[in-house]
Write a protein that holds these residues in place. Structure first.
Motif, short mmCIF file in Angstrom:
data_model
loop_
_atom_site.label_atom_id
_atom_site.label_comp_id
_atom_site.label_asym_id
_atom_site.label_seq_id
_atom_site.Cartn_x
_atom_site.Cartn_y
_atom_site.Cartn_z
N ARG A 84 0.84 -1.20 0.00
CA ARG A 84 0.00 0.00 0.00
C ARG A 84 0.88 1.26 0.00
NH1 ARG A 84 -3.05 -1.20 4.19
NH2 ARG A 84 -1.95 0.16 5.62
N ALA A 85 1.92 1.25 0.81
CA ALA A 85 2.83 2.41 0.87
C ALA A 85 3.51 2.66 -0.47
CB ALA A 85 3.87 2.20 1.98
N ALA A 86 3.74 1.59 -1.22
CA ALA A 86 4.37 1.71 -2.53
C ALA A 86 3.37 2.07 -3.62
CB ALA A 86 5.07 0.40 -2.89
N GLY A 87 2.08 2.13 -3.26
CA GLY A 87 1.06 2.49 -4.24
C GLY A 87 0.65 1.36 -5.16
N VAL A 88 0.94 0.13 -4.77
CA VAL A 88 0.63 -1.03 -5.62
C VAL A 88 -0.77 -1.57 -5.33
CG1 VAL A 88 1.36 -3.38 -6.22
CG2 VAL A 88 3.07 -1.61 -5.84
N VAL A 89 -1.19 -1.50 -4.07
CA VAL A 89 -2.54 -1.96 -3.70
C VAL A 89 -3.25 -0.85 -2.94
CG1 VAL A 89 -1.85 -4.40 -3.58
CG2 VAL A 89 -1.87 -3.02 -1.50
N GLU A 90 -4.57 -0.96 -2.91
CA GLU A 90 -5.40 -0.06 -2.11
C GLU A 90 -6.42 -0.89 -1.36
OE1 GLU A 90 -7.33 2.81 -4.59
OE2 GLU A 90 -5.50 4.00 -4.84
N GLY A 91 -6.82 -0.39 -0.20
CA GLY A 91 -7.86 -1.05 0.58
C GLY A 91 -9.16 -0.29 0.46
N GLU A 92 -10.24 -1.05 0.38
CA GLU A 92 -11.59 -0.46 0.33
C GLU A 92 -12.35 -0.99 1.53
OE1 GLU A 92 -13.31 -1.56 -3.41
OE2 GLU A 92 -11.80 -0.47 -4.55
N LYS A 93 -12.76 -0.10 2.39
CA LYS A 93 -13.43 -0.49 3.64
C LYS A 93 -14.93 -0.60 3.41
CE LYS A 93 -13.28 0.32 8.52
NZ LYS A 93 -12.53 0.86 9.59
N GLU A 94 -15.48 -1.73 3.85
CA GLU A 94 -16.92 -1.97 3.83
C GLU A 94 -17.31 -2.39 5.25
OE1 GLU A 94 -18.12 -4.78 0.85
OE2 GLU A 94 -16.74 -3.92 -0.62
N GLY A 95 -17.79 -1.46 6.03
CA GLY A 95 -18.07 -1.76 7.43
C GLY A 95 -16.76 -2.03 8.15
N ARG A 96 -16.65 -3.20 8.75
CA ARG A 96 -15.42 -3.57 9.47
C ARG A 96 -14.43 -4.33 8.58
NH1 ARG A 96 -17.12 -6.39 14.92
NH2 ARG A 96 -14.97 -7.01 14.61
N ILE A 97 -14.82 -4.64 7.37
CA ILE A 97 -13.99 -5.43 6.46
C ILE A 97 -13.26 -4.49 5.50
CG2 ILE A 97 -13.98 -7.23 4.69
CD1 ILE A 97 -14.88 -8.22 7.43
N ARG A 99 -11.16 -4.77 2.03
CA ARG A 99 -10.76 -5.63 0.92
C ARG A 99 -9.69 -4.89 0.12
NH1 ARG A 99 -16.17 -6.82 1.47
NH2 ARG A 99 -16.59 -9.06 1.70
N TYR A 100 -8.63 -5.61 -0.20
CA TYR A 100 -7.51 -5.03 -0.94
C TYR A 100 -7.59 -5.41 -2.40
CZ TYR A 100 -5.63 -3.72 3.54
OH TYR A 100 -5.48 -3.15 4.76
N ARG A 101 -7.13 -4.47 -3.23
CA ARG A 101 -7.10 -4.73 -4.67
C ARG A 101 -5.82 -4.15 -5.27
NH1 ARG A 101 -8.81 -0.27 -7.79
NH2 ARG A 101 -9.48 1.47 -6.50
N LEU A 102 -5.40 -4.74 -6.35
CA LEU A 102 -4.23 -4.27 -7.09
C LEU A 102 -4.61 -3.04 -7.88
CD1 LEU A 102 -1.29 -4.88 -8.04
CD2 LEU A 102 -2.32 -6.23 -9.87
N VAL A 103 -3.81 -1.97 -7.77
CA VAL A 103 -4.12 -0.72 -8.49
C VAL A 103 -3.00 -0.27 -9.43
CG1 VAL A 103 -5.76 0.13 -6.78
CG2 VAL A 103 -3.34 0.73 -6.56
N ASP A 104 -1.85 -0.91 -9.36
CA ASP A 104 -0.71 -0.52 -10.20
C ASP A 104 -0.79 -1.27 -11.53
OD1 ASP A 104 1.95 -0.58 -11.42
OD2 ASP A 104 2.67 0.33 -9.56
N ALA A 105 -1.10 -0.55 -12.60
CA ALA A 105 -1.28 -1.17 -13.92
C ALA A 105 0.01 -1.81 -14.43
CB ALA A 105 -1.80 -0.14 -14.92
N THR A 106 1.15 -1.22 -14.13
CA THR A 106 2.41 -1.79 -14.59
C THR A 106 2.68 -3.12 -13.90
OG1 THR A 106 3.27 0.43 -14.98
CG2 THR A 106 4.89 -1.35 -14.85
N VAL A 107 2.42 -3.19 -12.60
CA VAL A 107 2.59 -4.45 -11.88
C VAL A 107 1.61 -5.49 -12.43
CG1 VAL A 107 2.33 -5.59 -9.64
CG2 VAL A 107 3.59 -3.44 -9.82
N ALA A 108 0.40 -5.08 -12.74
CA ALA A 108 -0.59 -6.00 -13.31
C ALA A 108 -0.08 -6.58 -14.63
CB ALA A 108 -1.92 -5.29 -13.52
#
Length: 116
Positions: A84-97, A99-108
């Motif tokens: 997350r600090a490197a900007g590769v993933v982001e977390g999306e909060k839904e209530g107490r959960i 969920r992380y997802r990949l956001v770096d297109a180059t890494v993908a």
């Protein structure tokens, strides 16, 4: 040899034009450092497993990633903090959960080449 830095200009070359081509291909040191850092993120097997899981399945919670990768929850959280600090993933909060997802297109794109 117009691209050779002054501190290296006195060195003997074999193919001067290729030296300039190589310098141009390498590019700026900051760009090289950024790529090296990105590859370092991918170079650790557990982080790579997390990234492959996120890339192939989409958003996942820490506990689900832990089960999928065989890691424990704290290890997954620590790896995700780094990613997350490197900007590769982001977390999306839904209530107490979260969920992380990949956001770096180059890494993908790199993961597309590395996946089985």
């Amino acid at each position: 040899m117009h691209l050779v830095p002054a501190d290296r200009a006195d060195r003997r070359t074999i193919d001067g034009h290729r030296v300039c081509d190589a310098i141009a291909a390498i590019g700026e040191p900051g760009h090289v450092r950024a790529w090296a850092d990105r590859f370092a993120l991918l170079g650790e097997p557990r982080r790579l497993a997390l990234l492959l899981a996120l890339h192939r399945t989409g958003p996942l919670a820490v506990s689900d990633l832990a089960i999928a990768t065989g890691m424990n929850d704290p290890a997954v959280s620590q790896a995700l903090r780094l990613l997350r600090a490197a900007g590769v993933v982001e977390g999306e909060k839904e209530g107490r959960i979260v969920r992380y997802r990949l956001v770096d297109a180059t890494v993908a794109t790199l993961l597309d080449q590395a996946a089985p």
